[in-house]
Scaffold this motif. Structure first.
Motif, mmCIF file in Angstrom:
data_model
loop_
_atom_site.group_PDB
_atom_site.id
_atom_site.type_symbol
_atom_site.label_atom_id
_atom_site.label_comp_id
_atom_site.label_asym_id
_atom_site.label_seq_id
_atom_site.Cartn_x
_atom_site.Cartn_y
_atom_site.Cartn_z
ATOM 1 N N TRP B 50 0.841 -1.196 0.000
ATOM 2 C CA TRP B 50 0.000 0.000 0.000
ATOM 3 C C TRP B 50 0.882 1.255 0.000
ATOM 4 O O TRP B 50 0.694 2.183 -0.819
ATOM 5 C CB TRP B 50 -0.933 -0.033 1.209
ATOM 6 N N THR B 53 2.389 1.865 -3.275
ATOM 7 C CA THR B 53 1.483 2.519 -4.221
ATOM 8 C C THR B 53 1.581 4.034 -4.081
ATOM 9 O O THR B 53 1.659 4.758 -5.079
ATOM 10 C CB THR B 53 0.024 2.075 -3.921
ATOM 11 N N ASP B 54 1.612 4.496 -2.816
ATOM 12 C CA ASP B 54 1.782 5.942 -2.593
ATOM 13 C C ASP B 54 3.074 6.429 -3.242
ATOM 14 O O ASP B 54 3.100 7.478 -3.896
ATOM 15 C CB ASP B 54 1.861 6.247 -1.093
ATOM 16 N N MET B 56 4.763 5.198 -5.738
ATOM 17 C CA MET B 56 4.690 5.245 -7.198
ATOM 18 C C MET B 56 3.876 6.450 -7.649
ATOM 19 O O MET B 56 4.179 7.085 -8.668
ATOM 20 C CB MET B 56 4.065 3.961 -7.759
ATOM 21 N N MET B 57 2.850 6.809 -6.867
ATOM 22 C CA MET B 57 2.045 7.980 -7.237
ATOM 23 C C MET B 57 2.839 9.269 -7.036
ATOM 24 O O MET B 57 2.723 10.216 -7.822
ATOM 25 C CB MET B 57 0.756 8.000 -6.408
ATOM 26 N N THR B 60 5.121 9.558 -9.923
ATOM 27 C CA THR B 60 4.393 9.925 -11.144
ATOM 28 C C THR B 60 4.214 11.443 -11.213
ATOM 29 O O THR B 60 4.435 12.067 -12.251
ATOM 30 C CB THR B 60 3.019 9.242 -11.169
ATOM 31 N N VAL B 69 -0.520 15.974 -12.517
ATOM 32 C CA VAL B 69 -1.134 14.660 -12.320
ATOM 33 C C VAL B 69 -2.098 14.704 -11.138
ATOM 34 O O VAL B 69 -3.280 14.452 -11.280
ATOM 35 C CB VAL B 69 -0.069 13.572 -12.119
ATOM 36 N N TRP B 70 -1.578 15.030 -9.946
ATOM 37 C CA TRP B 70 -2.446 15.166 -8.773
ATOM 38 C C TRP B 70 -2.485 16.635 -8.369
ATOM 39 O O TRP B 70 -1.626 17.406 -8.758
ATOM 40 C CB TRP B 70 -1.928 14.334 -7.598
ATOM 41 N N SER B 71 -3.470 16.960 -7.524
ATOM 42 C CA SER B 71 -3.500 18.320 -6.978
ATOM 43 C C SER B 71 -2.436 18.413 -5.889
ATOM 44 O O SER B 71 -2.002 17.387 -5.356
ATOM 45 C CB SER B 71 -4.875 18.605 -6.385
ATOM 46 N N THR B 74 -3.459 16.457 -2.808
ATOM 47 C CA THR B 74 -3.286 15.013 -2.938
ATOM 48 C C THR B 74 -1.815 14.651 -2.802
ATOM 49 O O THR B 74 -1.457 13.683 -2.130
ATOM 50 C CB THR B 74 -3.821 14.532 -4.299
ATOM 51 N N LEU B 78 -0.153 12.248 -0.101
ATOM 52 C CA LEU B 78 0.569 11.045 -0.513
ATOM 53 C C LEU B 78 1.862 10.873 0.263
ATOM 54 O O LEU B 78 2.134 9.797 0.802
ATOM 55 C CB LEU B 78 0.874 11.110 -2.009
ATOM 56 N N LEU B 494 10.457 2.888 -10.601
ATOM 57 C CA LEU B 494 9.735 1.890 -11.396
ATOM 58 C C LEU B 494 10.469 0.549 -11.361
ATOM 59 O O LEU B 494 9.850 -0.514 -11.220
ATOM 60 C CB LEU B 494 9.590 2.391 -12.834
ATOM 61 N N LEU B 501 7.198 -6.653 -7.559
ATOM 62 C CA LEU B 501 6.180 -7.530 -8.149
ATOM 63 C C LEU B 501 6.753 -8.923 -8.417
ATOM 64 O O LEU B 501 6.073 -9.927 -8.225
ATOM 65 C CB LEU B 501 5.629 -6.914 -9.435
#
Lengths: 152, 550
Positions: B50, B53-54, B56-57, B60, B69-71, B74, B78, B494, B501
């Motif tokens: 989890w 995921t943050d 990677m965001m 990004t 991408v995000w505000s 956000t 994150l 990445l 993974l």
């Protein structure tokens, strides 16, 4: 367990986990991906999120698992049904990405592509694993580990 | 109860004959230290995914210079959530889980000293994670209800907090978002869980050791966990008290951290009095794992065992004397500042002692590049970069220039993503056969190892350089000139993600289908006389399991 019932059980497990994953992704990204609009587009009901989602669930519970049951032997990746399920899910994901991406671009599109792929892989894995578990007598045959064999 | 497996009688994994109830009920009611250890490890892995995921965001957003991408809100949420999740819900529980599983076995005890407290300590963690990330969970619920036509506004009122993991006042005290209160309570709860687990570990090591286990032959992993638990015992209560003071400031009109009360600097003192030892709480178990695993694949005994123990204890004591080096730029008294600089530089010495001992262990050894070893040596590499950059930060003049830049982010990620996570990965491979009765795919393990080393250097070296150029951290946008370095960093992230993974696939599929282990000496440890207690225990387990088929 009868094979259709096993496939549907797998579908229920897979779609439940996948829906929660997508929902988390939607909320975590502060609705920037509009994932359920994408689901609606995928299900052929653009704009109608609730109905599109119902179709998505029905397809995930009945259509794909039964198709998986019928096609299992022809899907590459065997003999593990979970791997085969993931192969099927990748095919579904390609359609999902093509029909559902809307006007996303750049970084958002990358996030959308990667995380929906992961959600689909989870779905396929669970579909195949649960189906395999319920239709066979036990776990797949496994060889014994040989410490001297460095090839693996 | 299951007793016979379909593979002709070899019982794999956790499914061997036992008195335990079957299925979900077993996992909800267990007080067995091994089961609780597995629960901890599974929980930590879930939290890490989890938090990843943050990450990677975040990467990004930083791939491009603008906020496209995000505000910004956000983005702030994150990195805040990423910090909380990784520090409190991944790293700490991962090592507590390993401690739970292996310490009783390593010291010849039947179980932890307090099995029920052990279970309670674990079961406090899921609710505390839900509290800390509560806004997201309630929103998921809200959206589920909204999908069937019920709109409950309360569920949408909690926004993810944007305070940063350090929760600096006055921002955190004045932020209207009620989710901040839930975060504070969640962190407090996780602190209680951590203290309970620490007390359990300390008491277990002091009182439950087998007859032939003395202080002088106690294994290195137990030594580091003992020290870590000692630090927890002194550090976490301070965090707990400060969190409650902040809750009181926010809700009950107290002025602990208000300007006319103790002032915002008081928060920083209290927070870092916990926060810096916390860094060592995370890294000492990782050092312990490296010290334990590295010699097994070097074919030699750990060089300078005693000095590794002494340096662990030294770090444990010194860790409480360095907190103000996070505050050099706040305008504190220069005499105080220089004393903290001295202690911060001094703590590099025991850390270097460990590093040199690891190198000396490898020297002239018969090194085997199995996945656990790749992660151990990779961890030492990243620790050297993370440690040396830390020495620079410890000196006041450099810190004044680099404070709150990406340099700091790069420095600590070399340690938290480098050696700490690498040690956790090393342990996950090293003990996988013991935990599951099966072997993982070794080639995938090695690929994961090399990818991770490359990924960490690609992701975090650019941050060091970006910091030298003076870019402050915690901004969603940045000047165009930083684009190339930021993109290299995102690319590195990445690669780390792909490695993770591969790890996940390997762990899940090997647990289901991996080759079954029939000889406890999976790593050929007998050859070098390092067939240690946990593997001897595993051997008797295997013998008992195979008895059933005869």
């Amino acid at each position: 367990m009868k094979r259709p019932l096993a496939a549907i059980t797998g579908g229920v497990t897979g779609i439940a986990v996948m829906s929660v994953l997508l929902l988390f992704l939607e909320v975590e990204t502060r609705s920037n991906l509009a994932i359920f609009e994408a689901v609606a587009r995928f299900a052929g009901m653009p704009g109608n999120v609730a109905f599109g989602f119902v179709l998505f669930v029905l397809a995930g519970v009945f259509a794909w698992p039964l198709a998986f049951m019928a096609l299992e032997e022809y899907i590459p990746g065997g003999p593990d049904p979970a791997t085969r399920g993931m192969v099927l899910a990748v095919v579904l994901w390609v359609v999902f990405v093509l029909t559902g991406r809307g006007d996303l671009s750049g970084g958002l599109l990358a996030i959308y592509v990667i995380f929906t792929l992961l959600a689909h892989l989870c779905y396929g894995f669970l579909l195949g694993a649960v189906y395999g578990r319920l239709t066979s007598g036990g776990p797949l045959e496994a060889e014994r580990y040989d410490p001297t064999d460095v090839s693996q | 109860m299951r007793s016979v497996a379909a593979d002709g009688g070899y019982l794999s994994g956790l499914g061997f004959e036992s008195e335990k109830p079957a299925g979900l009920f077993r996992w909800l009611t267990t007080v067995d230290h091994k089961d609780i250890g597995v629960l901890y490890i599974a929980f930590a892995a879930g939290a890490a995914l989890w938090g990843g995921t943050d990450a990677m965001m975040i990467r990004t957003e930083l791939f491009t210079a603008g906020t496209d991408v995000w505000s910004p809100e956000t983005y702030n949420a994150l990195f805040t959530a990423h910090g909380f999740t990784m520090l409190f819900f991944f790293a700490t529980p991962a090592f507590t889980g390993l401690a739970n599983y292996f310490i009783p076995i390593l010291i010849g005890a039947d179980d932890m000293a307090f099995p029920r407290i052990n279970a309670i300590a674990f079961w406090l963690l899921p609710p505390s994670l839900l509290l800390v990330r509560g806004g997201l969970v309630t929103e998921v619920l809200g959206k589920m209800l909204a999908a069937v036509g019920v709109r409950w506004e309360l569920l949408f009122s909690l926004e993810p907090p944007t305070t940063g993991w350090t929760l600096y006042t006055p921002h955190s005290a004045l932020l209207a978002n009620p989710q901040v209160d839930l975060v504070l309570l969640g962190l407090h709860l996780s602190g209680l869980a951590t203290v309970m687990a620490a007390i359990n570990i300390i008491v277990t090591i002091f009182t439950e050791r087998g007859e032939n286990v003395t202080w002088s032959n106690l294994d290195i992993f137990s030594w580091t966990l003992l020290t870590t638990s000692g630090i927890i015992l002194f550090a976490f209560p301070v965090l707990g008290s400060s969190l409650l003071m902040l809750v009181a400031d926010r809700n009950f009109g107290t002025t602990f951290f208000a300007v006319d009360g103790g002032g915002p600097i008081l928060w920083q003192h209290l927070f870092w009095f916990f926060g810096h030892p916390e860094v060592y709480i995370l890294v000492l178990p990782a050092f312990g794992l490296v010290s334990l695993i590295l010699p097994k694949f070097a074919g030699r005994k750990l060089f300078g065992f005693k000095f590794i123990v002494y340096s662990t204890l030294a770090i444990g004591v010194l860790s409480f004397g360095v907190w103000a080096h996070h505050m050099f730029s706040t305008g504190m008294d220069p005499r105080l500042r220089s004393s903290f600089m001295a202690v911060s530089l001094a703590i590099a010495i025991p850390s270097a002692v460990k590093t040199f001992n690891w190198m000396a262990t490898l020297w002239g050894g018969n090194v085997r590049w199995a996945a656990p070893q790749i992660f151990c040596v990779g961890g030492i590499m990243t620790f050297i970069v993370g440690g040396v950059t830390g020495v620079f930060l410890a000196s006041i003049p450099v810190d004044l220039v680099l404070h709150d830049t990406y340099y700091v982010v790069g420095h600590f990620h070399f340690i938290v993503m480098g050696v700490i996570t690498f040690a956790a990965f090393a342990a996950s491979y090293y003990w996988f056969p013991l935990l599951t009765g099966r072997m993982f795919n070794r080639r995938l393990g090695r690929i994961h190892g090399y990818l991770s080393i490359v990924g960490v250097f690609l992701a975090f070296l650019p941050m060091i350089l970006i910091g030298y150029e003076g870019l402050p951290r915690r901004y969603a946008s940045y000047p165009e000139s930083f684009v190339p370095l930021q993109q290299v960093s995102s690319f590195g992230a990445l690669i780390i993600g792909i490695g993770v993974l591969i790890w996940l696939t390997n762990m899940v599929q090997s647990y289901r289908l991996g080759p079954i282990v029939t000889d406890a000496d999976v790593w050929n440890l007998r050859e070098s006389g390092q067939f240690s207690r946990e593997w001897q225990w595993f051997e008797t387990q295997l013998e008992e399991r195979t008895k059933f088929r005869r």
